[in-house]
Motif scaffolding. Structure first.
Motif, PDB file in Angstrom:
ATOM      1  N   ARG A 138       0.822  -1.219   0.000  1.00  0.00           N
ATOM      2  CA  ARG A 138       0.000   0.000   0.000  1.00  0.00           C
ATOM      3  C   ARG A 138       0.855   1.269   0.000  1.00  0.00           C
ATOM      4  NH1 ARG A 138      -2.267  -3.622   3.361  1.00  0.00           N
ATOM      5  NH2 ARG A 138      -4.323  -4.421   2.797  1.00  0.00           N
ATOM      6  N   LEU A 139       1.895   1.228  -0.771  1.00  0.00           N
ATOM      7  CA  LEU A 139       2.757   2.386  -0.947  1.00  0.00           C
ATOM      8  C   LEU A 139       2.551   2.947  -2.352  1.00  0.00           C
ATOM      9  CD1 LEU A 139       6.090   1.025   0.608  1.00  0.00           C
ATOM     10  CD2 LEU A 139       4.510   2.668   1.633  1.00  0.00           C
ATOM     11  N   PRO A 140       2.901   4.220  -2.579  1.00  0.00           N
ATOM     12  CA  PRO A 140       2.797   4.761  -3.933  1.00  0.00           C
ATOM     13  C   PRO A 140       3.573   3.893  -4.923  1.00  0.00           C
ATOM     14  CG  PRO A 140       3.235   6.519  -2.366  1.00  0.00           C
ATOM     15  CD  PRO A 140       3.366   5.234  -1.599  1.00  0.00           C
ATOM     16  N   THR A 141       2.952   3.581  -6.052  1.00  0.00           N
ATOM     17  CA  THR A 141       3.549   2.664  -7.019  1.00  0.00           C
ATOM     18  C   THR A 141       3.383   3.209  -8.430  1.00  0.00           C
ATOM     19  OG1 THR A 141       3.083   0.739  -5.618  1.00  0.00           O
ATOM     20  CG2 THR A 141       3.461   0.313  -7.956  1.00  0.00           C
ATOM     21  N   VAL A 142       4.465   3.103  -9.210  1.00  0.00           N
ATOM     22  CA  VAL A 142       4.439   3.487 -10.624  1.00  0.00           C
ATOM     23  C   VAL A 142       4.854   2.274 -11.447  1.00  0.00           C
ATOM     24  CG1 VAL A 142       5.318   5.026 -12.406  1.00  0.00           C
ATOM     25  CG2 VAL A 142       5.030   5.878 -10.058  1.00  0.00           C
ATOM     26  N   VAL A 143       4.023   1.900 -12.402  1.00  0.00           N
ATOM     27  CA  VAL A 143       4.320   0.782 -13.303  1.00  0.00           C
ATOM     28  C   VAL A 143       4.826   1.348 -14.624  1.00  0.00           C
ATOM     29  CG1 VAL A 143       3.342  -1.150 -14.599  1.00  0.00           C
ATOM     30  CG2 VAL A 143       2.610  -0.719 -12.239  1.00  0.00           C
ATOM     31  N   ILE A 144       5.935   0.791 -15.115  1.00  0.00           N
ATOM     32  CA  ILE A 144       6.503   1.215 -16.380  1.00  0.00           C
ATOM     33  C   ILE A 144       6.186   0.187 -17.461  1.00  0.00           C
ATOM     34  CG2 ILE A 144       8.624   1.857 -17.605  1.00  0.00           C
ATOM     35  CD1 ILE A 144       7.798   3.773 -15.337  1.00  0.00           C
ATOM     36  N   ASP A 145       5.549   0.621 -18.517  1.00  0.00           N
ATOM     37  CA  ASP A 145       5.238  -0.169 -19.721  1.00  0.00           C
ATOM     38  C   ASP A 145       4.144  -1.208 -19.511  1.00  0.00           C
ATOM     39  OD1 ASP A 145       7.086   1.231 -21.238  1.00  0.00           O
ATOM     40  OD2 ASP A 145       8.706  -0.182 -20.838  1.00  0.00           O
ATOM     41  N   GLN A 146       4.333  -2.106 -18.559  1.00  0.00           N
ATOM     42  CA  GLN A 146       3.345  -3.165 -18.375  1.00  0.00           C
ATOM     43  C   GLN A 146       3.471  -3.740 -16.972  1.00  0.00           C
ATOM     44  OE1 GLN A 146       4.454  -5.996 -21.469  1.00  0.00           O
ATOM     45  NE2 GLN A 146       5.955  -6.938 -20.162  1.00  0.00           N
ATOM     46  N   PRO A 147       2.374  -4.333 -16.475  1.00  0.00           N
ATOM     47  CA  PRO A 147       1.032  -4.403 -17.072  1.00  0.00           C
ATOM     48  C   PRO A 147       0.289  -3.084 -16.938  1.00  0.00           C
ATOM     49  CG  PRO A 147       1.034  -5.458 -14.933  1.00  0.00           C
ATOM     50  CD  PRO A 147       2.453  -5.079 -15.204  1.00  0.00           C
ATOM     51  N   ARG A 148      -0.732  -2.919 -17.739  1.00  0.00           N
ATOM     52  CA  ARG A 148      -1.537  -1.710 -17.694  1.00  0.00           C
ATOM     53  C   ARG A 148      -2.697  -1.888 -16.717  1.00  0.00           C
ATOM     54  NH1 ARG A 148      -1.106  -2.756 -23.228  1.00  0.00           N
ATOM     55  NH2 ARG A 148       0.445  -1.502 -24.307  1.00  0.00           N
ATOM     56  N   GLU A 149      -3.271  -0.759 -16.338  1.00  0.00           N
ATOM     57  CA  GLU A 149      -4.490  -0.729 -15.521  1.00  0.00           C
ATOM     58  C   GLU A 149      -4.341  -1.533 -14.238  1.00  0.00           C
ATOM     59  OE1 GLU A 149      -7.663  -1.966 -18.060  1.00  0.00           O
ATOM     60  OE2 GLU A 149      -7.420  -0.290 -19.444  1.00  0.00           O
ATOM     61  N   VAL A 150      -3.245  -1.293 -13.528  1.00  0.00           N
ATOM     62  CA  VAL A 150      -3.054  -1.895 -12.209  1.00  0.00           C
ATOM     63  C   VAL A 150      -3.778  -1.017 -11.197  1.00  0.00           C
ATOM     64  CG1 VAL A 150      -1.384  -2.539 -10.448  1.00  0.00           C
ATOM     65  CG2 VAL A 150      -0.849  -2.891 -12.868  1.00  0.00           C
ATOM     66  N   PRO A 151      -4.757  -1.532 -10.463  1.00  0.00           N
ATOM     67  CA  PRO A 151      -5.542  -0.706  -9.551  1.00  0.00           C
ATOM     68  C   PRO A 151      -4.659   0.044  -8.552  1.00  0.00           C
ATOM     69  CG  PRO A 151      -6.535  -2.872  -9.778  1.00  0.00           C
ATOM     70  CD  PRO A 151      -5.202  -2.939 -10.463  1.00  0.00           C
ATOM     71  N   GLY A 152      -4.858   1.358  -8.486  1.00  0.00           N
ATOM     72  CA  GLY A 152      -4.150   2.182  -7.518  1.00  0.00           C
ATOM     73  C   GLY A 152      -2.760   2.609  -7.928  1.00  0.00           C
ATOM     74  N   ALA A 153      -2.234   2.115  -9.048  1.00  0.00           N
ATOM     75  CA  ALA A 153      -0.872   2.427  -9.471  1.00  0.00           C
ATOM     76  C   ALA A 153      -0.886   3.370 -10.664  1.00  0.00           C
ATOM     77  CB  ALA A 153      -0.115   1.147  -9.837  1.00  0.00           C
ATOM     78  N   SER A 154       0.100   4.270 -10.721  1.00  0.00           N
ATOM     79  CA  SER A 154       0.286   5.100 -11.905  1.00  0.00           C
ATOM     80  C   SER A 154       0.962   4.270 -12.988  1.00  0.00           C
ATOM     81  CB  SER A 154       1.142   6.329 -11.565  1.00  0.00           C
ATOM     82  OG  SER A 154       0.464   7.189 -10.669  1.00  0.00           O
ATOM     83  N   TRP A 155       0.851   4.729 -14.247  1.00  0.00           N
ATOM     84  CA  TRP A 155       1.434   3.998 -15.371  1.00  0.00           C
ATOM     85  C   TRP A 155       2.090   4.975 -16.319  1.00  0.00           C
ATOM     86  CZ3 TRP A 155       0.641   4.287 -20.671  1.00  0.00           C
ATOM     87  CH2 TRP A 155       1.188   3.246 -21.441  1.00  0.00           C
ATOM     88  N   ILE A 156       3.290   4.629 -16.766  1.00  0.00           N
ATOM     89  CA  ILE A 156       4.007   5.433 -17.753  1.00  0.00           C
ATOM     90  C   ILE A 156       4.471   4.493 -18.860  1.00  0.00           C
ATOM     91  CG2 ILE A 156       5.994   6.927 -18.203  1.00  0.00           C
ATOM     92  CD1 ILE A 156       5.928   7.693 -15.251  1.00  0.00           C
ATOM     93  N   GLY A 157       4.202   4.853 -20.099  1.00  0.00           N
ATOM     94  CA  GLY A 157       4.618   4.006 -21.203  1.00  0.00           C
ATOM     95  C   GLY A 157       4.466   4.726 -22.524  1.00  0.00           C
ATOM     96  N   ILE A 158       4.442   3.956 -23.591  1.00  0.00           N
ATOM     97  CA  ILE A 158       4.265   4.483 -24.940  1.00  0.00           C
ATOM     98  C   ILE A 158       3.187   3.671 -25.634  1.00  0.00           C
ATOM     99  CG2 ILE A 158       6.684   5.218 -25.078  1.00  0.00           C
ATOM    100  CD1 ILE A 158       7.186   2.742 -26.854  1.00  0.00           C
ATOM    101  N   ASP A 159       2.807   4.111 -26.829  1.00  0.00           N
ATOM    102  CA  ASP A 159       1.863   3.352 -27.643  1.00  0.00           C
ATOM    103  C   ASP A 159       2.694   2.388 -28.497  1.00  0.00           C
ATOM    104  OD1 ASP A 159       0.000   2.343 -29.439  1.00  0.00           O
ATOM    105  OD2 ASP A 159      -1.079   4.243 -29.622  1.00  0.00           O
ATOM    106  N   ASP A 160       2.964   1.206 -27.951  1.00  0.00           N
ATOM    107  CA  ASP A 160       3.827   0.245 -28.635  1.00  0.00           C
ATOM    108  C   ASP A 160       3.242  -0.201 -29.968  1.00  0.00           C
ATOM    109  OD1 ASP A 160       6.136  -0.628 -26.658  1.00  0.00           O
ATOM    110  OD2 ASP A 160       4.334  -0.382 -25.453  1.00  0.00           O
ATOM    111  N   TYR A 161       1.951  -0.400 -30.001  1.00  0.00           N
ATOM    112  CA  TYR A 161       1.299  -0.854 -31.230  1.00  0.00           C
ATOM    113  C   TYR A 161       1.486   0.160 -32.355  1.00  0.00           C
ATOM    114  CZ  TYR A 161      -2.497  -1.630 -34.554  1.00  0.00           C
ATOM    115  OH  TYR A 161      -3.217  -1.801 -35.710  1.00  0.00           O
ATOM    116  N   ALA A 162       1.148   1.423 -32.081  1.00  0.00           N
ATOM    117  CA  ALA A 162       1.225   2.453 -33.120  1.00  0.00           C
ATOM    118  C   ALA A 162       2.658   2.668 -33.583  1.00  0.00           C
ATOM    119  CB  ALA A 162       0.625   3.756 -32.607  1.00  0.00           C
ATOM    120  N   ALA A 163       3.611   2.646 -32.640  1.00  0.00           N
ATOM    121  CA  ALA A 163       5.010   2.872 -32.989  1.00  0.00           C
ATOM    122  C   ALA A 163       5.533   1.780 -33.909  1.00  0.00           C
ATOM    123  CB  ALA A 163       5.854   2.945 -31.724  1.00  0.00           C
TER     124      ALA A 163
END
Length: 363
Positions: free
Chosen positions: A152-177
């Motif tokens: 229950r600490l602040p959490t940032v997910v990079i790239d994957q997985p997406r939509e982790v409840p309570g966590a921030s997410w930073i990534g790119i649009d891999d499909y479009a790129a």
């Protein structure tokens, strides 16, 4: 009424000690100094903790004055050496370290990768003395992500997985790129194409051809999205995506791309282009091709993904993503969280670099 994805803690250190009729020091030792206990006693404590919903002692409580541990925890579900050998991971760690240094914080690499039991890896996460976590490119079913969320600490997910409840997410649009990159290669006239991908999940071996079942079961969504971008670009160009040669590099290493290129060419000798989902694979593949008298781009087009310094120096056609900026944004979100307290979702921009390694097919 829906239930919260993070149940309230059902036990404390004191209540667990009472339940087992041992001291609180003994409970603490089970997590922080396991060498002080017998294997039987430690297993009994950890099993009871799991049953009662106790995730481990709160390292932040060690500082009664500030309630801060003074460090950020970085969880990478790969060997620790990966952080210092993979070019993209190294750039990310550098960006994260910059923000930690600016904030006067430490950076703790949490050992939760291969070579450790699941219990020991989870214990490393639960006992880490940190104020927040950064989770770097974890599989969708990564078992340590739950241990991170249990803190229950602040959490940032990079790239994957997406939509982790309570966590921030930073990534790119891999499909479009990757689709834009594939459209560039198809526009040069290539029709016999292979994708060399980083691993899609757990599997024995060094390299392997990928079939539909393997692709559907992928737990690494960024790789699957990049492959989907290539297949959709092929379909839009009137090609059958089923004709795509797909090879998975199952192990990290300086020769992984070469081994994948060898298997791809053996499977389809008509290939004129190798699209790699990482620069590390592309650079290794180029070394293999050069060693076998295959000229790039005269006889084979090779592309990468990441935009790491060595790839740019060698003129690789690639997608440059802001890897250092990912690390910096992760650190900034932990050191200076938004006032709203809500998770932040950020998609960063990328750039297609048309380098010297892509050209029309021979003849």
């Amino acid at each position: 009424m829906s239930r919260s994805p993070h149940p309230r803690r059902r036990a404390t250190l004191a209540s667990l000690a009472s339940e087992l009729n041992v001291s609180r020091t003994t409970i603490s030792n089970a997590y922080n100094r396991p060498d002080q206990l017998s294997t039987e006693l430690r297993d009994r404590i950890l099993q009871a903790a799991k049953r009662l919903g106790y995730p481990g002692p709160d390292p932040v409580a060690r500082s009664l004055r500030t309630r801060k541990a003074g460090a950020v925890g970085l969880v990478i579900a790969e060997p620790l050496t990966y952080s210092f050998s993979d070019p993209a991971a190294l750039e990310f760690v550098a960006g994260l370290a910059q923000t930690c240094e600016e904030a006067g914080q430490g950076l703790l690499l949490v050992a939760a990768g291969p070579g450790r039991s699941l219990a020991d890896g989870a214990s490393s996460v639960l006992s880490a003395g940190v104020d927040g976590f950064v989770v770097y490119a974890a599989a969708g079913d990564d078992p340590y992500l739950k241990a991170v969320l249990d803190r229950r600490l602040p959490t940032v997910v990079i790239d994957q997985p997406r939509e982790v409840p309570g966590a921030s997410w930073i990534g790119i649009d891999d499909y479009a790129a990757m689709r834009e990159l594939a459209e560039h290669v198809l526009g040069l006239g290539h029709r016999e194409i292979a994708v060399l991908t980083m691993r899609l999940g757990d599997r024995d071996g060094e390299v392997a051809l990928v079939d539909e079942d393997r692709l559907r079961a992928s737990t690494f969504h960024t790789q699957a999205d990049r492959i989907a971008g290539v297949r959709d670009a092929m379909a839009a160009a009137g090609l059958d995506p089923a004709g795509l040669t797909l090879v998975e590099a199952l192990r990290q290493g300086p020769t992984a791309g070469g081994a994948a290129a060898e298997l791809a060419l053996r499977s389809n000798p008509r290939l004129t282009a190798l699209l790699c989902t990482a620069d590390a694979l592309a650079l290794s593949a180029m070394d293999y091709l050069r060693g076998h008298g295959i000229y790039v781009p005269g006889q084979m087009t090779v592309t990468g993904f990441d935009g790491v310094p060595e790839a740019l120096r060698r003129g690789l056609t690639t997608v440059a993503q802001p890897t250092v900026a990912k690390g910096r944004r992760a650190g900034e979100l932990l050191h200076h969280p938004p006032r709203s307290g809500e998770p932040v979702i950020e998609t960063l921009p990328v750039e297609l670099i048309r380098g010297r390694t892509s050209g029309p097919p021979a003849g």
